[in-house]
Design a protein around this motif. Structure first.
Motif, mmCIF file in Angstrom:
data_model
loop_
_atom_site.group_PDB
_atom_site.id
_atom_site.type_symbol
_atom_site.label_atom_id
_atom_site.label_comp_id
_atom_site.label_asym_id
_atom_site.label_seq_id
_atom_site.Cartn_x
_atom_site.Cartn_y
_atom_site.Cartn_z
ATOM 1 N N ILE A 129 0.836 -1.201 0.000
ATOM 2 C CA ILE A 129 0.000 0.000 0.000
ATOM 3 C C ILE A 129 0.874 1.255 0.000
ATOM 4 O O ILE A 129 0.587 2.236 -0.684
ATOM 5 N N PHE A 130 1.955 1.196 0.764
ATOM 6 C CA PHE A 130 2.815 2.374 0.833
ATOM 7 C C PHE A 130 3.392 2.675 -0.547
ATOM 8 O O PHE A 130 3.390 3.827 -0.993
ATOM 9 N N THR A 131 3.869 1.654 -1.250
ATOM 10 C CA THR A 131 4.446 1.880 -2.580
ATOM 11 C C THR A 131 3.401 2.462 -3.513
ATOM 12 O O THR A 131 3.671 3.426 -4.257
ATOM 13 N N ALA A 132 2.195 1.893 -3.476
ATOM 14 C CA ALA A 132 1.143 2.400 -4.352
ATOM 15 C C ALA A 132 0.855 3.863 -4.051
ATOM 16 O O ALA A 132 0.749 4.690 -4.964
ATOM 17 N N SER A 133 0.755 4.213 -2.755
ATOM 18 C CA SER A 133 0.416 5.599 -2.411
ATOM 19 C C SER A 133 1.520 6.548 -2.844
ATOM 20 O O SER A 133 1.251 7.639 -3.359
ATOM 21 N N THR A 172 2.156 11.587 3.928
ATOM 22 C CA THR A 172 0.799 11.266 3.464
ATOM 23 C C THR A 172 0.671 9.785 3.158
ATOM 24 O O THR A 172 -0.328 9.159 3.535
ATOM 25 N N ALA A 173 1.676 9.231 2.474
ATOM 26 C CA ALA A 173 1.590 7.808 2.136
ATOM 27 C C ALA A 173 1.500 6.962 3.399
ATOM 28 O O ALA A 173 0.747 5.984 3.447
ATOM 29 N N SER A 174 2.253 7.354 4.448
ATOM 30 C CA SER A 174 2.191 6.578 5.687
ATOM 31 C C SER A 174 0.806 6.652 6.308
ATOM 32 O O SER A 174 0.263 5.626 6.755
ATOM 33 N N VAL A 175 0.245 7.856 6.336
ATOM 34 C CA VAL A 175 -1.088 7.997 6.939
ATOM 35 C C VAL A 175 -2.093 7.148 6.175
ATOM 36 O O VAL A 175 -2.885 6.394 6.759
ATOM 37 N N VAL A 176 -2.036 7.219 4.846
ATOM 38 C CA VAL A 176 -2.952 6.433 4.018
ATOM 39 C C VAL A 176 -2.782 4.953 4.324
ATOM 40 O O VAL A 176 -3.756 4.220 4.524
#
Lengths: 112, 376
Positions: free
Chosen positions: B181-185, B209-213
């Motif tokens: 998920i992190f890579t995708a975000s 932001t990617a971490s929060v997502v």
């Protein structure tokens, strides 16, 4: 005007037309569910066409990539939103207009 | 003896690293109760299925059966260790696969299916494996255990230590899910920034932001497991083939709707159609529901498990729906070519195969062989 600009113009005009259809439909159709048809379908296609027109004008690049994302999200979220509204209408026991048998109306009487 | 099933234990079984120890715990528990009462206890291993009895995912069914067999073998081993030689067996084992005929989705559906089995067999105690999370553990939903407890069962959590799976500290997210998920975000972030993100400030905000997502959504979007690359790639390819068809359907839908809306007499024929779709799993059902909304004259009102309630606006819409073209296409996207042959909703209804009909398999060869060609 270049052919691409013509294409963009056609797309935007088409988008506007379907936006208009959505508005007229929203006003003319009877009842919540019928109106949602106009709000979900025509509105989606209208926005999608207009956005696609913009992407054609901008050409290949970051901006049109963003518009591409916008297209995907519009196609995903509009029907979901329509479904959410329809479903909550159903849960509130809203009856569809016209001579329609709605299963959830009988169910509620049965449960009560 | 018949009525007295208090000692019996139900163990929901699924793929999890701590199943082995859960079995041991259940056996110890049942043995203790059996010795105390001086009668035998039975352990039911129950596998809640995520496929349906149609001929798809035969591999899944085989895997489930072998898992159940293994659970029983493990149970026997544990029992042998507990009992002295030449003592009569205190615990017997049974296994079952449940939920094959319906679309089960969230933890509550799984609890429902397991609960029905327990009720049918008069069981009250359920031993759950804490790492087995049927239906995912979305933060918004009550967990499987809580749902079972709410149904009035006596829920015992097996005391297992979870070390095999790497988790991020303080969360329930596995390492693999986090990375995906992190890579995708972050790729999405870079795409929005035009790929040339070099400013340190922007990089830091991107990572934040990617971490929060990831932290908020990883549990929902992957449901506790990372799918295989090949499966995702094939589904995406098939989806690519589906998109133009869907766009064409959307265009047709809009022309039809524009005609109706702009016609002076407003020739509509609204009605509500209910049918059971032969799609199962959250993504396929979502895709079908959204596709129905976007295509000619139909709007999805409600979906519960596999039952769709659809509002149809124009006269032909109901027939189109019952022909099941869209449904077949969605099945093709997610399960491949063979599954497209399941009969259409109309044929299923004529056959009188309702969803309670246990073991009503697919009728061989629906009238239409090709999944994508016909277009009513």
């Amino acid at each position: 005007m270049t052919p691409l600009e013509y294409l963009a113009a056609v797309l935007v005009i088409g988008g506007t037309f379907f936006g208009l259809v959505a508005t007229v439909g929203l006003l003319r159709l009877p009842g919540l569910y019928a109106r949602l048809h106009a709000a979900s379908k025509s509105d989606t296609l209208g926005s999608v066409l207009a956005v696609a027109g913009g992407a054609v004008v901008l050409g290949v690049g970051t901006e049109s990539l963003k518009l591409g994302f916008l297209l995907v999200f519009l196609l995903l979220t509009s029907p979901t939103a329509a479904h959410a509204i329809a479903r909550s209408g159903q849960e509130q026991g809203v009856e569809p207009a016209g001579n329609v048998d709605a299963p959830w109306i009988d169910e509620e009487e049965g449960d009560a | 003896m018949e009525a007295d099933r208090e000692r019996d234990v139900l163990v929901p079984v699924g793929r999890s690293e701590t199943l082995r120890r859960t079995v041991t715990y259940a056996v110890e528990h049942a043995n203790e109760a059996a010795v105390e009462a001086g009668e035998t206890a039975t352990i039911h291993f129950v596998y809640p299925a995520r496929w349906r009895s149609f001929d798809i995912g035969r591999g899944d069914a085989d895997a489930a059966e072998s898992l159940l067999e293994r659970a029983i073998i493990w149970g026997r081993e544990d029992l042998d260790e507990l009992l002295a030689e030449d003592t009569p067996e205190t615990v017997t084992f049974e296994s079952a696969i449940v939920g094959t005929n319906e679309y089960i989705f969230g933890p509550s559906d799984f609890a429902d299916v397991i609960g029905r089995y327990a009720d049918a067999n008069g069981l009250e105690q359920i031993v759950v494996d804490p790492s087995f999370r049927p239906g995912g553990n979305a933060p918004l939903l009550r967990s499987f255990e809580a749902e079972l407890a709410a149904l009035g069962f006596d829920v015992l959590e097996a005391p297992v230590t979870r070390q095999t799976r790497r988790r991020l500290p303080l969360t329930d997210i596995g390492f693999a899910e986090f990375s995906v998920i992190f890579t995708a975000s972050i790729l999405f972030y870079f795409a929005l920034g035009g790929w040339h993100v070099t400013d340190p400030y922007e990089l830091v905000t991107g990572v934040a932001t990617a971490s929060v997502v990831t932290l908020t959504l990883a549990g929902v979007s992957l449901k506790g497991g990372v799918p295989g690359v090949r499966a995702v790639a094939t589904t995406l390819l098939r989806f690519g083939a589906y998109t133009p068809i869907l766009l064409w359907e959307i265009a047709k839908a809009n022309v039809a709707l524009a005609y109706v809306v702009l016609h002076p007499r407003l020739p509509i024929d609204p009605r509500v159609v209910e049918f059971d779709a032969a799609v199962w799993g959250d993504m396929p059902v979502m895709t079908l529901a959204n596709s129905i909304t976007l295509t000619p004259g139909t709007l999805t009102v409600d979906v519960s498990r596999q039952q769709f309630v659809v509002h149809a606006l124009i006269p032909d819409a109901e027939d189109d729906l019952m022909e099941g073209t869209l449904e077949r296409l969605v099945r093709f996207v997610f399960y491949g070519r063979e599954s497209a042959r399941i009969p259409s909703p109309l044929e299923r209804r004529d056959d009188g195969t309702d969803r309670d009909g246990e073991g009503s398999g697919p009728k061989p060869g629906g009238e239409n062989g090709g999944p994508a060609k016909e277009d009513a």
